[in-house]
Design an enzyme around this catalytic site. Structure first.
Site, PDB file in Angstrom:
ATOM      1  N   ASN A 260      26.432  65.403  98.017  1.00 25.20           N
ATOM      2  CA  ASN A 260      26.786  64.449  99.068  1.00 25.20           C
ATOM      3  C   ASN A 260      25.518  63.932  99.763  1.00 25.20           C
ATOM      4  OD1 ASN A 260      26.138  66.901 100.348  1.00 25.20           O
ATOM      5  ND2 ASN A 260      27.377  66.359 102.114  1.00 25.20           N
ATOM      6  N   CYS A 262      23.823  64.545 102.484  1.00 26.58           N
ATOM      7  CA  CYS A 262      22.829  65.490 103.033  1.00 26.58           C
ATOM      8  C   CYS A 262      22.473  66.586 102.057  1.00 26.58           C
ATOM      9  CB  CYS A 262      23.347  66.076 104.333  1.00 26.58           C
ATOM     10  SG  CYS A 262      23.430  64.868 105.663  1.00 26.58           S
ATOM     11  N   GLU A 264      23.922  69.099 100.659  1.00 22.28           N
ATOM     12  CA  GLU A 264      24.379  70.485 100.707  1.00 22.28           C
ATOM     13  C   GLU A 264      25.636  70.741  99.887  1.00 22.28           C
ATOM     14  OE1 GLU A 264      26.718  68.612 104.119  1.00 22.28           O
ATOM     15  OE2 GLU A 264      24.786  68.355 103.137  1.00 22.28           O
ATOM     16  N   THR A 409      25.136  69.801 110.381  1.00 22.60           N
ATOM     17  CA  THR A 409      25.893  69.857 111.646  1.00 22.60           C
ATOM     18  C   THR A 409      25.261  69.034 112.756  1.00 22.60           C
ATOM     19  OG1 THR A 409      24.848  71.871 112.580  1.00 22.60           O
ATOM     20  CG2 THR A 409      26.699  72.187 111.045  1.00 22.60           C
TER      21      THR A 409
END
Length: 565
Positions: A260, A262, A264, A409
């Site tokens: 995805n 980012c 991760e 996050t």
């Protein structure tokens, strides 16, 4: 009570008109709990549990769930990967699908590796191909247009295999600043390539259309260009694709080719995943030791929440719905790790901290997998279970093919008022560029309480934190300064050590940026890359401070105090 920073983010992005944060959590809890009805259960008790889970800020789901839950046709997942076929029709079909996902609030990852290289033959027209990088510009423009009307700005990940003939063009494309601003870039690095780098051997580039050798190059030339560009502006990152595929739980369905935006969450083509994170800063007994009983309860309820999302979700494409429900992947992660260390009086850059990171993620993944197993005994295993790796590991049921992911996050840690992901504190006081260029300033409350508790919160200390965001020039006990070191003051080896420790016990990937001071050299970048690869990480990204004209985070708040929202 929510901070000014948390309220600014909520008002700008998450709250409906006249909605309070409390009402937001109730809206999300009620919507996600409705999945219980599918299995003949009353959702009321589950909704109350979910509400308490979120309103306590012990756990928060990814942003699309917070934004869209309760709406009609609510799309709740953050991560999608779409395949791009080597044809004009395939390229623009995927672009259409990406636009629909961006409109719904999701982010997309793509591998451009199937596309024939620049100058290669196009049989239908007799012309030459413009290559994958040219189509990335088309995707970037489309994202820019779509995100202007979307609920959340579209984000993309572009992957190109290191053995693609256009790899050097891909690596260097962001030398020209202000291009592909809606893309993160990562190179899919193979074991064969890393071996060639280590042994200083030639490396073969393969034409993906013909699967024939395009040319042989010096592996270190490519590797050095990767290091050069990462040092210059932080991209591309490295995505260790062979390492990723070694841990593929459903190999019969195919191999991973992209994560995805980012990086991760590796996904198979057309898969999606919904993520959520536990706030570790809230998992302590009297700020002295980790409360494993509370952590266990939080893990189990969070797994049920994320699994419910799969069933109640409105998917933007039927192919995504089918693939997602085939494996039912979820990604439970953590935030607040740096805050936890400060509360426990442990330096981030220490063996004690690294071991605790590994212990926590081992516990979370084990408990999450046990909960997934228990749900499967009642609601059934993911459909591909029989052909997955789990029967060979002795499991007779499993609800989700993966259970843990560590996301960055960025937004939800602001709402939860804790440090982000597994990162150390970027600064003790920070100015953050968010919300279409607006600036928000904040001082870390955990740090201020830590100093105050020890009688060290003098006016000089407060001034230094506000001006510089660090305590490096302040006279304080060495042990205190060690605990409160910020990202640039912590040696890169500790960043990589935490990344590797977390990855060892995480099903999917781990988002981690190795933040370096501006004076870091290219050899530092090279060492991070090699150390991360040899440690078994699935990917790694570096960023040298001020290597871009604009960056999300800067140290201190004093000069920008007027910008506080």
């Amino acid at each position: 009570m929510l901070s000014n920073e948390a309220m600014a983010v909520l008002k700008a992005r998450y709250l409906k008109e006249n909605e309070t944060p409390d009402a937001l959590f109730m809206r999300v809890a009620h919507h996600v709990a409705q999945a219980d009805k599918i299995f003949g259960c009353d959702p009321q008790g589950t909704a109350e549990d979910f509400y308490n889970l979120m309103s306590s800020l012990d756990f928060l789901p990814n942003s699309p769930t917070l934004i869209n839950a309760g709406k009609s046709a609510a799309q709740l997942s953050a991560c999608f990967v779409l395949p791009i076929e080597d044809s004009l029709e395939g390229i623009f079909e995927t672009l259409k699908n990406a636009a629909l996902i961006h409109q719904s609030g999701g982010g997309t990852g793509f591998s451009f590796s199937r596309l024939r290289p620049k100058g290669d033959k196009v049989a239908a027209t007799g012309n030459s191909s413009s290559g994958p990088v040219s189509f990335m510009h088309v995707y970037n423009l489309a994202t820019q247009i779509v995100k202007q009307g979307a609920v959340r700005s579209g984000a993309n990940m572009a992957i190109l295999r290191v053995d693609h003939p256009d790899i050097l063009d891909f690596i260097s494309v962001k030398k020209q600043r202000d291009v592909l601003n809606n893309f993160n870039l990562s190179v899919a690095v193979t074991d064969e390539f890393m071996s060639a780098v280590i042994k200083n051997e030639p490396f073969t580039l393969i034409n993906p259309r013909t699967q024939q050798v395009a040319k042989k190059v010096n592996a270190k030339d490519i590797y050095n260009e990767l290091i050069e560009m990462a040092w210059e502006n932080g991209e591309p990152g490295l995505f260790f694709i062979d390492t990723v595929n070694k841990f593929n739980p459903t190999p019969r369905l195919g191999m991973f080719e992209s994560p995805n935006p980012c990086s991760e969450q590796p996904l198979l083509p057309f898969e999606s995943c919904n993520l959520g994170s536990i706030n570790l800063a809230n998992m302590l007994k009297d700020n002295k030791q980790l409360d494993y009983d509370k952590l266990r309860r939080t893990i189990r309820l969070a797994v049920k929440f994320l699994d419910n999302v799969i069933d109640i979700n409105h998917y933007p494409l039927h192919e995504v719905a089918d693939k997602t429900k085939l494996t039912r992947k979820i990604g439970l992660g953590i935030m607040g790790l740096a805050d936890l260390f400060i509360k426990l009086d442990i330096p981030y850059g220490s063996d004690v901290a690294v071991k605790l990171t590994a212990k926590i993620m081992n516990y979370i993944t084990s408990e999450a997998r046990q909960m997934s197993h228990e749900i499967a005994l009642v609601r059934g295993s993911f459909p591909e279970f029989r052909h997955s790796v789990f029967p060979m590991k002795g499991y007779n049921a499993m609800r989700n093919a993966t259970v843990t992911t560590i996301a960055p996050t960025g937004s939800i840690s602001l709402i939860a008022q804790c440090s982000s992901g597994i990162e150390p504190l970027f600064a003790l006081a920070v100015t953050r560029r968010v919300l279409e260029g607006q600036l928000i300033t904040s001082t870390n409350a955990v740090v201020m309480r830590y100093l105050d508790k020890r009688g060290l919160l003098s006016s000089d200390v407060e001034s230094a934190i506000g001006k510089q965001g660090t305590l490096r020039d302040v006279y304080l006990p060495a042990s205190v300064k060690e605990v409160l070191l910020t990202a640039h003051e912590i040696a890169p080896k500790w960043h990589v050590a935490h990344l590797a420790a977390a990855q060892r016990y995480t099903d999917n990937g781990v988002s981690k940026t190795v933040n370096m001071p501006h004076q870091a050299c290219k050899e530092d970048v090279a060492e991070v890359y090699m150390t991360a690869y040899l440690a078994g990480c699935k990917g790694v990204t570096v960023y040298r401070d001020s290597s871009r004209n604009e960056q999300v985070l800067t140290h201190g708040t004093t000069e920008c105090a007027k910008c506080v929202i």
